[in-house]
Design a protein around this motif. Sequence first.
Motif, PDB file in Angstrom:
ATOM      1  N   ASP A  30      -4.780  -4.250  -0.435  1.00 59.33           N
ATOM      2  CA  ASP A  30      -4.936  -2.981   0.276  1.00 59.33           C
ATOM      3  C   ASP A  30      -4.293  -3.089   1.656  1.00 59.33           C
ATOM      4  OD1 ASP A  30      -5.738  -0.410   0.828  1.00 59.33           O
ATOM      5  OD2 ASP A  30      -7.796  -0.939   1.322  1.00 59.33           O
ATOM      6  N   PHE A  31      -4.567  -4.182   2.351  1.00 60.52           N
ATOM      7  CA  PHE A  31      -3.969  -4.399   3.678  1.00 60.52           C
ATOM      8  C   PHE A  31      -2.454  -4.506   3.576  1.00 60.52           C
ATOM      9  CE2 PHE A  31      -2.257  -6.987   7.054  1.00 60.52           C
ATOM     10  CZ  PHE A  31      -2.861  -6.463   8.190  1.00 60.52           C
ATOM     11  N   GLN A  32      -1.971  -5.304   2.614  1.00 62.98           N
ATOM     12  CA  GLN A  32      -0.527  -5.491   2.460  1.00 62.98           C
ATOM     13  C   GLN A  32       0.187  -4.166   2.221  1.00 62.98           C
ATOM     14  OE1 GLN A  32       0.230  -8.345  -0.619  1.00 62.98           O
ATOM     15  NE2 GLN A  32      -0.705 -10.041   0.477  1.00 62.98           N
ATOM     16  N   ASN A  33      -0.374  -3.344   1.349  1.00 61.81           N
ATOM     17  CA  ASN A  33       0.285  -2.075   1.039  1.00 61.81           C
ATOM     18  C   ASN A  33       0.353  -1.152   2.246  1.00 61.81           C
ATOM     19  OD1 ASN A  33       0.868  -2.832  -1.531  1.00 61.81           O
ATOM     20  ND2 ASN A  33      -0.258  -1.190  -2.529  1.00 61.81           N
ATOM     21  N   LYS A  34      -0.700  -1.123   3.045  1.00 57.06           N
ATOM     22  CA  LYS A  34      -0.669  -0.300   4.254  1.00 57.06           C
ATOM     23  C   LYS A  34       0.416  -0.796   5.207  1.00 57.06           C
ATOM     24  CE  LYS A  34      -5.520   1.104   3.953  1.00 57.06           C
ATOM     25  NZ  LYS A  34      -6.910   0.871   4.431  1.00 57.06           N
ATOM     26  N   ALA A  35       0.565  -2.117   5.285  1.00 53.02           N
ATOM     27  CA  ALA A  35       1.607  -2.691   6.153  1.00 53.02           C
ATOM     28  C   ALA A  35       2.996  -2.348   5.634  1.00 53.02           C
ATOM     29  CB  ALA A  35       1.429  -4.210   6.236  1.00 53.02           C
ATOM     30  N   MET A  36       3.195  -2.441   4.322  1.00 48.30           N
ATOM     31  CA  MET A  36       4.513  -2.156   3.750  1.00 48.30           C
ATOM     32  C   MET A  36       4.836  -0.664   3.783  1.00 48.30           C
ATOM     33  SD  MET A  36       4.993  -4.911   0.631  1.00 48.30           S
ATOM     34  CE  MET A  36       3.397  -4.668  -0.161  1.00 48.30           C
ATOM     35  N   GLU A  37       3.820   0.169   3.570  1.00 46.27           N
ATOM     36  CA  GLU A  37       4.051   1.613   3.653  1.00 46.27           C
ATOM     37  C   GLU A  37       4.447   2.013   5.071  1.00 46.27           C
ATOM     38  OE1 GLU A  37       0.336   3.016   2.224  1.00 46.27           O
ATOM     39  OE2 GLU A  37       0.848   2.687   0.105  1.00 46.27           O
ATOM     40  N   GLU A  38       3.822   1.394   6.052  1.00 47.32           N
ATOM     41  CA  GLU A  38       4.171   1.672   7.448  1.00 47.32           C
ATOM     42  C   GLU A  38       5.602   1.217   7.742  1.00 47.32           C
ATOM     43  OE1 GLU A  38       3.836   3.203  11.155  1.00 47.32           O
ATOM     44  OE2 GLU A  38       2.373   3.401   9.525  1.00 47.32           O
ATOM     45  N   ALA A  39       5.955   0.035   7.245  1.00 49.44           N
ATOM     46  CA  ALA A  39       7.318  -0.472   7.450  1.00 49.44           C
ATOM     47  C   ALA A  39       8.341   0.420   6.761  1.00 49.44           C
ATOM     48  CB  ALA A  39       7.421  -1.900   6.919  1.00 49.44           C
ATOM     49  N   GLY A  40       7.970   0.984   5.611  1.00 49.56           N
ATOM     50  CA  GLY A  40       8.893   1.821   4.856  1.00 49.56           C
ATOM     51  C   GLY A  40       9.216   3.144   5.522  1.00 49.56           C
ATOM     52  N   LYS A  41       8.434   3.514   6.534  1.00 45.45           N
ATOM     53  CA  LYS A  41       8.694   4.764   7.238  1.00 45.45           C
ATOM     54  C   LYS A  41       9.936   4.686   8.120  1.00 45.45           C
ATOM     55  CE  LYS A  41       3.788   6.102   7.394  1.00 45.45           C
ATOM     56  NZ  LYS A  41       2.616   6.320   8.282  1.00 45.45           N
ATOM     57  N   LYS A  42      10.450   3.459   8.348  1.00 46.14           N
ATOM     58  CA  LYS A  42      11.617   3.284   9.225  1.00 46.14           C
ATOM     59  C   LYS A  42      12.843   4.005   8.685  1.00 46.14           C
ATOM     60  CE  LYS A  42      11.410  -1.168   9.079  1.00 46.14           C
ATOM     61  NZ  LYS A  42      11.581  -2.632   9.269  1.00 46.14           N
ATOM     62  N   ASP A  43      13.105   3.784   7.386  1.00 42.74           N
ATOM     63  CA  ASP A  43      14.291   4.382   6.765  1.00 42.74           C
ATOM     64  C   ASP A  43      14.160   4.309   5.248  1.00 42.74           C
ATOM     65  OD1 ASP A  43      15.421   1.727   5.855  1.00 42.74           O
ATOM     66  OD2 ASP A  43      15.542   1.428   8.023  1.00 42.74           O
ATOM     67  N   LYS A  44      15.004   5.060   4.566  1.00 43.04           N
ATOM     68  CA  LYS A  44      14.952   5.154   3.103  1.00 43.04           C
ATOM     69  C   LYS A  44      15.252   3.816   2.452  1.00 43.04           C
ATOM     70  CE  LYS A  44      14.367   7.674  -0.594  1.00 43.04           C
ATOM     71  NZ  LYS A  44      13.089   8.330  -0.880  1.00 43.04           N
ATOM     72  N   SER A  45      16.162   3.049   3.020  1.00 43.22           N
ATOM     73  CA  SER A  45      16.530   1.763   2.453  1.00 43.22           C
ATOM     74  C   SER A  45      15.337   0.817   2.393  1.00 43.22           C
ATOM     75  CB  SER A  45      17.661   1.128   3.278  1.00 43.22           C
ATOM     76  OG  SER A  45      17.997  -0.138   2.765  1.00 43.22           O
ATOM     77  N   THR A  46      14.563   0.755   3.477  1.00 39.49           N
ATOM     78  CA  THR A  46      13.371  -0.102   3.512  1.00 39.49           C
ATOM     79  C   THR A  46      12.316   0.404   2.540  1.00 39.49           C
ATOM     80  OG1 THR A  46      13.794  -0.593   5.847  1.00 39.49           O
ATOM     81  CG2 THR A  46      11.598  -1.095   5.003  1.00 39.49           C
ATOM     82  N   GLU A  47      12.162   1.711   2.458  1.00 40.07           N
ATOM     83  CA  GLU A  47      11.196   2.301   1.527  1.00 40.07           C
ATOM     84  C   GLU A  47      11.510   1.886   0.089  1.00 40.07           C
ATOM     85  OE1 GLU A  47      10.117   6.677  -0.298  1.00 40.07           O
ATOM     86  OE2 GLU A  47      10.926   6.576   1.738  1.00 40.07           O
ATOM     87  N   ILE A  48      12.785   1.966  -0.280  1.00 42.10           N
ATOM     88  CA  ILE A  48      13.199   1.576  -1.641  1.00 42.10           C
ATOM     89  C   ILE A  48      12.981   0.086  -1.853  1.00 42.10           C
ATOM     90  CG2 ILE A  48      15.208   1.305  -3.160  1.00 42.10           C
ATOM     91  CD1 ILE A  48      16.286   3.941  -1.970  1.00 42.10           C
ATOM     92  N   LYS A  49      13.336  -0.708  -0.847  1.00 47.45           N
ATOM     93  CA  LYS A  49      13.243  -2.160  -0.956  1.00 47.45           C
ATOM     94  C   LYS A  49      11.807  -2.626  -1.213  1.00 47.45           C
ATOM     95  CE  LYS A  49      15.690  -4.715   1.904  1.00 47.45           C
ATOM     96  NZ  LYS A  49      16.133  -5.496   3.096  1.00 47.45           N
ATOM     97  N   LEU A  50      10.845  -1.967  -0.609  1.00 46.84           N
ATOM     98  CA  LEU A  50       9.441  -2.381  -0.717  1.00 46.84           C
ATOM     99  C   LEU A  50       8.682  -1.673  -1.840  1.00 46.84           C
ATOM    100  CD1 LEU A  50       8.546  -2.454   3.100  1.00 46.84           C
ATOM    101  CD2 LEU A  50       8.973  -4.423   1.614  1.00 46.84           C
ATOM    102  N   ALA A  51       9.334  -0.737  -2.522  1.00 51.62           N
ATOM    103  CA  ALA A  51       8.648   0.116  -3.490  1.00 51.62           C
ATOM    104  C   ALA A  51       8.010  -0.670  -4.627  1.00 51.62           C
ATOM    105  CB  ALA A  51       9.612   1.158  -4.045  1.00 51.62           C
ATOM    106  N   THR A  52       8.733  -1.653  -5.175  1.00 50.19           N
ATOM    107  CA  THR A  52       8.192  -2.405  -6.313  1.00 50.19           C
ATOM    108  C   THR A  52       6.983  -3.230  -5.906  1.00 50.19           C
ATOM    109  OG1 THR A  52      10.340  -2.488  -7.427  1.00 50.19           O
ATOM    110  CG2 THR A  52       8.709  -4.132  -8.077  1.00 50.19           C
ATOM    111  N   ARG A  53       7.053  -3.892  -4.755  1.00 58.16           N
ATOM    112  CA  ARG A  53       5.915  -4.686  -4.287  1.00 58.16           C
ATOM    113  C   ARG A  53       4.682  -3.806  -4.083  1.00 58.16           C
ATOM    114  NH1 ARG A  53       7.259  -8.216   0.877  1.00 58.16           N
ATOM    115  NH2 ARG A  53       5.038  -8.730   0.640  1.00 58.16           N
ATOM    116  N   ILE A  54       4.890  -2.635  -3.492  1.00 57.57           N
ATOM    117  CA  ILE A  54       3.778  -1.722  -3.249  1.00 57.57           C
ATOM    118  C   ILE A  54       3.169  -1.263  -4.571  1.00 57.57           C
ATOM    119  CG2 ILE A  54       3.180   0.580  -2.385  1.00 57.57           C
ATOM    120  CD1 ILE A  54       5.270   0.114  -0.147  1.00 57.57           C
ATOM    121  N   LYS A  55       4.020  -0.903  -5.505  1.00 52.89           N
ATOM    122  CA  LYS A  55       3.531  -0.405  -6.794  1.00 52.89           C
ATOM    123  C   LYS A  55       2.742  -1.484  -7.533  1.00 52.89           C
ATOM    124  CE  LYS A  55       5.069   1.899 -11.028  1.00 52.89           C
ATOM    125  NZ  LYS A  55       4.232   3.101 -10.844  1.00 52.89           N
TER     126      LYS A  55
END
Length: 723
Positions: free
Chosen positions: A301-326
């Motif tokens: 739960d903590f990790q996903n909140k951290a990655m979702e926050e990081a993904g707000k920077k740009d679309k590339s980061t959002e895509i990069k972290l999508a599989t880990r979050i899922k």
Amino acid sequence: MRATSKIFTSLTLVFLLLLGSAYRPFDEGMFPLSEIHNLDLKKAGLKISQREIYNPDSISLIDALVNVGGCTGSFISEEGLIITNHHCAFSAVQQASTPENDYLTKGFVARSKEQEIEAKGLTCRITDSYEDVSAQVLASVTNVTDPASRIKIINEKMQSLAAQAEAEDKTIKAEVSEMFIGKTYVLFRYKTIQDVRLVYVPSRNIGEFGGETDNWVWPRHTGDFAFMRAYVAPDGSSAKFSKSNVPYKPKKHLKVNANGVNEEDFVFILGYPGRTFRNRPAQYIKYQQDYLLPYISELYDFQNKAMEEAGKKDKSTEIKLATRIKRNANVLKNYRGKLKGLNGLNLSEQKKQDDLALAQFINANVELKGKYGNLMSEIDRLYNLIYSDAYRDLWLSQIYTSTSLLNIAGQINGFRAAMNRRPAADRAKFYSDNVATLESRIRTMYNSYDIDADRTIFTKMLKDAAQLPKNQRIAAVDKQALKGFNSQEQIDKFVSNLLAYTRLKDPEFVLNSLIKSSRSLSDYNDPLLLFEGEIAQQTAELLPEKEKREGLLNKLMGDYVAVKEQFKQQNFIPDANSTLRLTYGYVRGYSPADATYMKPFTSISGILQKGSTGNPEYNYPPVLKELWQAKNFGPFVKNELNDVPVAFLYNLDTTGGNSGSPVMNAYGELIGVNFDRAYEATINDFAWNESYSRSIGVDIRYVLWVASKVDKADFLLKEIGVN
């Protein structure tokens, strides 16, 4: 898939004691192939011969099954076309996506074979044959009493038998699977297809409709399906991705029945379920309930909140972290469902009472007492040891997957340690033989790496380590504590300094300079590598005790199952272990709570209803509403609903790994694709019950409707023989 009659006869003898031959309509069970002949599937509702499901001497439905990316898939055309789940293709779609070509969000349709793209990281594994090797494995430890030595010898024997099988047939990969812990072992031979390509993946707001709101929940309206294609070299051999490769010709492919099924229809699944733990004592359930499940769910739960926050920077980061979050989100909700189920069923107490009765049974029989008299106390003693350092063990098991840079540091340190153990004259050869594997692993880690997410998660892990009990300390963290590492501010400063100085945060440097020669690998060092080395050193120091416990557990669990079979006067089906299994039952709703009944079918109208709630996870393509309002259902309408069915429920016994499994009707025709369980059924890994265990599949009528009406992929319907 063909296995010799000799192999089949051998396995029949091995598993005959695992199952009674009488038909019982609500048996739990992920049945090994050898047990299919013991089932009365005709009486259950099967309309074809059971040998059409599995025939060791000829081609059968089994030959249409594949293991793809840890999920199950099935061939549905003679051109190697595979259907599986959207979430099983997710990582490959993510790797193929860019901000400019965001297939993850928009979906992907290859309207010709030339347009199909590589599904990076995915391979297909097909079960070719199998053979009981229990006698050989157990004979190797006949006179071995030391637990650590016993498990080591068993593992070495399993590896030796697999290596021998691969030497005899260069076209296969072999693996010995432990069917019953410490008791039964089977050698599986697999064919591997290395070139898998994406053919058709619906948009994310279809393939993942409902997101985490609906994950593990019924009613579902998720179009969780994807199409891939297997390719081989022109001579039919397995080959890596190449434009010269040709579609694989499977021995068997499933017929798709576009008419679907109705409530109470007989259905069955073939697939590769992951792991279940039903034949374990009360202490194992306590470990899950008190330690592992809450720890991992809170961490993810903590990790996903951290990655979702990081993904707000740009679309590339959002895509990069999508599989880990899922992946994290899926495990997180599953674990919380298990906790709810364990608490609701009071399974730990039930198991405890069962074990007390078992102990009384043992003590009441002189012969059993002589053989198993200490069994229950030894199990209790072992698990008390496991509880005593559970949090340290969990921290060490999660630190590398939590922090990408530390994982990369571990790969580099491990590689050069292995290289430096060789004589100086052999190091260059070791480097040249193995550096490609190292590079591949590191590239994969960088594909889902973000420095801001790493910093936040790494800080959290160090803070957790600093709060561990005195008998469960992490030496590398305590070493820093001696320097004043005892506040959040100091932990933040330590992480910032570590990440500031390490060059591992630069993929360009690591991949194009650091690992490009054995000398540069040996010479380079920085604080992150040193810190990882200290963690690895403690892990190595703890390894002998861990191996001793695993060896003892292996022996105790073998004895536990053996005596419990006598006590219950019944034989158990082996826990799932990623080997091919069958499960069967009926399309059926259920009552998860008092005065409620969940019907077994959902429809497109339910998608529109959810879409009106304002929840962004219920967003859907506007064309769905246009088609629904026009009643443009084509031949895929279910008359009772006056709508297209989207998902359906059935009382089959499934678990992780059954994702993508074909759901087949009484004639062995594909009518759906399994993708989930109801929330109450997350506890299936520990216990199954017909009243609450329900699995969920996407109805083939919705798959075909979306393909035809939404994405104009009628060429696929033509290929699979649906007009």
